[in-house]
Design a protein around this motif. Structure first.
Motif: not given
Length: 75
Positions: A5-14, A20-22, A24-31, A59-64
């Motif tokens: 997740l420190a790599e911009a391309k990897d973060l953008s991919c996730i 795209e998915r609807e 998802i009701d839980v996000l576990i960010n283990n980073a 923050t970006r993954l939560t928003h996504a």
């Protein structure tokens, strides 16, 4: 999903996958990362990396994932 997740391309991919998915009701960010010792012993680049992983990526993954959270809450 696995990414650096420190790599911009990897973060953008996730982000794209979460957006795209609807179903998802839980996000576990283990980073996360930390530094031991006084801040004066670290580098500015090292601190930036910590911020990118611990704050920006979170923050970006939560928003996504928000559309999925909202969709799950309605159903």
């Amino acid at each position: 999903m696995t990414a650096d997740l420190a790599e911009a391309k990897d973060l953008s991919c996730i982000e794209a996958q979460l957006t795209e998915r609807e179903d998802i009701d839980v996000l576990i960010n283990n980073a996360g990362s930390g530094a031991l010792g006084p801040i004066s012993k670290g580098t500015a680049d090292g601190l930036e990396n910590l911020i990118e992983i611990n704050i920006l990526a979170l923050t970006r993954l939560t928003h996504a994932a928000l559309p999925g959270f909202r969709s799950s809450a309605i159903n």
